[in-house]
Design an enzyme around this catalytic site. Structure first.
Site, PDB file in Angstrom:
ATOM      1  N   GLU A 122       0.828  -1.211   0.000  1.00 17.02           N
ATOM      2  CA  GLU A 122       0.000   0.000   0.000  1.00 17.02           C
ATOM      3  C   GLU A 122       0.868   1.270   0.000  1.00 17.02           C
ATOM      4  O   GLU A 122       0.377   2.353   0.323  1.00 17.02           O
ATOM      5  CB  GLU A 122      -0.955   0.026   1.203  1.00 17.02           C
ATOM      6  CG  GLU A 122      -1.910  -1.145   1.315  1.00 17.02           C
ATOM      7  CD  GLU A 122      -2.975  -1.197   0.212  1.00 17.02           C
ATOM      8  OE1 GLU A 122      -2.986  -0.323  -0.674  1.00 17.02           O
ATOM      9  OE2 GLU A 122      -3.772  -2.154   0.246  1.00 17.02           O
ATOM     10  N   HIS A 145      -2.817   1.896   8.393  1.00 15.73           N
ATOM     11  CA  HIS A 145      -3.928   1.117   7.830  1.00 15.73           C
ATOM     12  C   HIS A 145      -4.097  -0.147   8.657  1.00 15.73           C
ATOM     13  O   HIS A 145      -3.111  -0.822   8.974  1.00 15.73           O
ATOM     14  CB  HIS A 145      -3.627   0.749   6.377  1.00 15.73           C
ATOM     15  CG  HIS A 145      -4.535  -0.293   5.820  1.00 15.73           C
ATOM     16  ND1 HIS A 145      -5.904  -0.134   5.745  1.00 15.73           N
ATOM     17  CD2 HIS A 145      -4.281  -1.521   5.307  1.00 15.73           C
ATOM     18  CE1 HIS A 145      -6.434  -1.214   5.206  1.00 15.73           C
ATOM     19  NE2 HIS A 145      -5.481  -2.073   4.934  1.00 15.73           N
ATOM     20  N   HIS A 147      -7.264  -3.489   9.767  1.00 22.99           N
ATOM     21  CA  HIS A 147      -8.535  -4.137   9.465  1.00 22.99           C
ATOM     22  C   HIS A 147      -9.397  -4.155  10.731  1.00 22.99           C
ATOM     23  O   HIS A 147      -9.716  -5.225  11.266  1.00 22.99           O
ATOM     24  CB  HIS A 147      -8.276  -5.550   8.926  1.00 22.99           C
ATOM     25  CG  HIS A 147      -7.470  -5.563   7.649  1.00 22.99           C
ATOM     26  ND1 HIS A 147      -6.894  -6.700   7.144  1.00 22.99           N
ATOM     27  CD2 HIS A 147      -7.162  -4.561   6.779  1.00 22.99           C
ATOM     28  CE1 HIS A 147      -6.258  -6.409   6.005  1.00 22.99           C
ATOM     29  NE2 HIS A 147      -6.397  -5.113   5.768  1.00 22.99           N
ATOM     30  N   GLU A 175     -16.996  10.852  23.329  1.00 20.55           N
ATOM     31  CA  GLU A 175     -15.694  11.415  22.942  1.00 20.55           C
ATOM     32  C   GLU A 175     -15.501  11.558  21.428  1.00 20.55           C
ATOM     33  O   GLU A 175     -14.628  12.310  20.983  1.00 20.55           O
ATOM     34  CB  GLU A 175     -14.567  10.508  23.461  1.00 20.55           C
ATOM     35  CG  GLU A 175     -14.449  10.477  24.966  1.00 20.55           C
ATOM     36  CD  GLU A 175     -13.843  11.757  25.521  1.00 20.55           C
ATOM     37  OE1 GLU A 175     -12.686  12.026  25.225  1.00 20.55           O
ATOM     38  OE2 GLU A 175     -14.560  12.472  26.247  1.00 20.55           O
ATOM     39  N   HIS A 216     -13.115  -3.759   3.902  1.00 19.17           N
ATOM     40  CA  HIS A 216     -11.661  -3.983   3.948  1.00 19.17           C
ATOM     41  C   HIS A 216     -11.043  -3.444   5.241  1.00 19.17           C
ATOM     42  O   HIS A 216     -10.450  -4.197   5.994  1.00 19.17           O
ATOM     43  CB  HIS A 216     -10.999  -3.339   2.712  1.00 19.17           C
ATOM     44  CG  HIS A 216      -9.512  -3.525   2.678  1.00 19.17           C
ATOM     45  ND1 HIS A 216      -8.801  -3.662   1.516  1.00 19.17           N
ATOM     46  CD2 HIS A 216      -8.574  -3.578   3.674  1.00 19.17           C
ATOM     47  CE1 HIS A 216      -7.508  -3.830   1.790  1.00 19.17           C
ATOM     48  NE2 HIS A 216      -7.356  -3.771   3.096  1.00 19.17           N
TER      49      HIS A 216
HETATM   50  O1  2HA Z   1      -0.782  -5.214   3.674  1.00 17.73           O
HETATM   51  O2  2HA Z   1      -3.735  -4.778   4.478  1.00 17.73           O
HETATM   52  O3  2HA Z   1      -4.498  -3.610   2.239  1.00 17.73           O
HETATM   53  C1  2HA Z   1      -1.949  -5.947   3.519  1.00 17.73           C
HETATM   54  C2  2HA Z   1      -3.110  -5.057   3.483  1.00 17.73           C
HETATM   55  C3  2HA Z   1      -3.466  -4.512   2.176  1.00 17.73           C
HETATM   56 ZN    ZN Z   2      -5.650  -4.014   4.191  1.00 17.68          ZN
END
Ligand code: 2HA
Ligand code: ZN
Length: 278
Positions: A122, A145, A147, A175, A216
């Site tokens: 990414e 990033h 999940h 909050e 995602h």
């Molecule tokens: O690196 O999360 O979006 C793996 C991920 C890709």
């Molecule tokens: Zn991801």
């Protein structure tokens, strides 16, 4: 005369320790299974210099987009395909310190990715988001990033419209409005790792520091690792409360729009326009 420069071991660098702690925390929270998630942290040359010979480039890796706006800038980044679960065991294969090449068409590895690895898949999205956030906030430094489970779940059950998503998250924990008064961004579903998803995310990062990728995960931006982590953590907590509220049968009462406005006034934040109906 031969002068020997003694450098501190990079494992003692505060920025490396923050990366190790944060990836481990994200793993333990269940938000980065397998190779899920990635972090990049903009570093000043002065932060890196005590630990590395900045004239020694280990490898150069090409990129297929133009990052010349960040030429010469340093980042510590997580590696492509690497598991957050394992970062603390061997930071030198899971993390890398990179410098964006002078022409912006690649990056130089100064340390890490010892098994021949490269920066996160990414990276285009990260660099585009860094450029965007730096243009609106000179103190910006971190893109993260992950999940986050309940935020992902909400992208199946809740409207994807940004105002509706923002309002629900604000309502779920008092909050939230104070932590992200500008609300959340939501982009359409797009194939990850592409320049296209990077461009769509960066477009939203003009106005917000948190962008949901439907089905995602989430991208967060901030000036420090703690702040960025805290931002995602706060939105995810609100999403978790939403999950539980739905499981308990739905809202019977909530924080009113007037109360949200009172909160904003008390904390000197300006809520994103068009959400509170007063
Ligand atoms: O690196 O999360 O979006 C793996 C991920 C890709
Ligand atoms: Zn991801």
């Amino acid at each position: 005369m031969i002068t020997t420069i003694v450098r501190n071991p990079i494992v003692t660098a505060p920025f490396l320790q923050e990366m190790v702690e944060t990836t481990s925390n994200l793993y333990r929270l269940g938000w980065d299974e397998r190779n899920g998630g990635n972090i990049s942290y903009l570093l000043n040359e002065e932060e890196v210099r005590p630990y590395l010979d900045l004239d020694h480039v280990v490898r150069t890796v090409p990129m297929n987009f133009d990052a010349s706006a960040l030429a010469g800038r340093y980042f510590i980044v997580t590696g492509s395909g690497k598991y957050f679960k394992n970062v603390e065991k061997k930071p030198s294969t899971h993390l890398g310190v990179i410098r964006i090449a002078a022409d912006g068409k690649g990056y130089e590895i100064l340390w890490g990715f010892e098994d021949g690895g490269v920066a996160t898949s990414e990276l285009p999205t990260h660099l585009m988001n860094h450029m965007q956030r730096l243009s609106v906030d000179p103190n910006h430094r971190v893109i993260m990033h992950c999940h986050a489970t309940n935020l992902i779940a909400m992208t199946f059950t809740h409207s994807l419209e940004e105002e509706a998503m923002t309002k629900t998250l604000w309502e779920m924990c008092t909050e939230c409005l104070v932590v992200f008064p500008e609300g959340v961004g939501v982009i359409p579903w797009i194939v990850p790792g592409t320049n296209e998803i990077g461009e769509a995310t960066a477009e939203r990062m003009k106005d917000v520091r948190i962008v949901l990728w439907p089905h995602h995960g989430v991208f967060g931006a901030g000036t420090t690792m703690d702040e960025t982590f805290g931002l995602i953590e706060t939105a995810e907590k609100a999403a978790e409360v939403y999950t539980i509220v739905c499981a308990q049968g739905g809202k019977k009462q909530t924080i009113t729009d007037q109360q949200l406005q009172d909160l904003a006034d008390a904390f000197n934040v300006v809520p994103r326009e068009g959400i509170l109906k007063l």
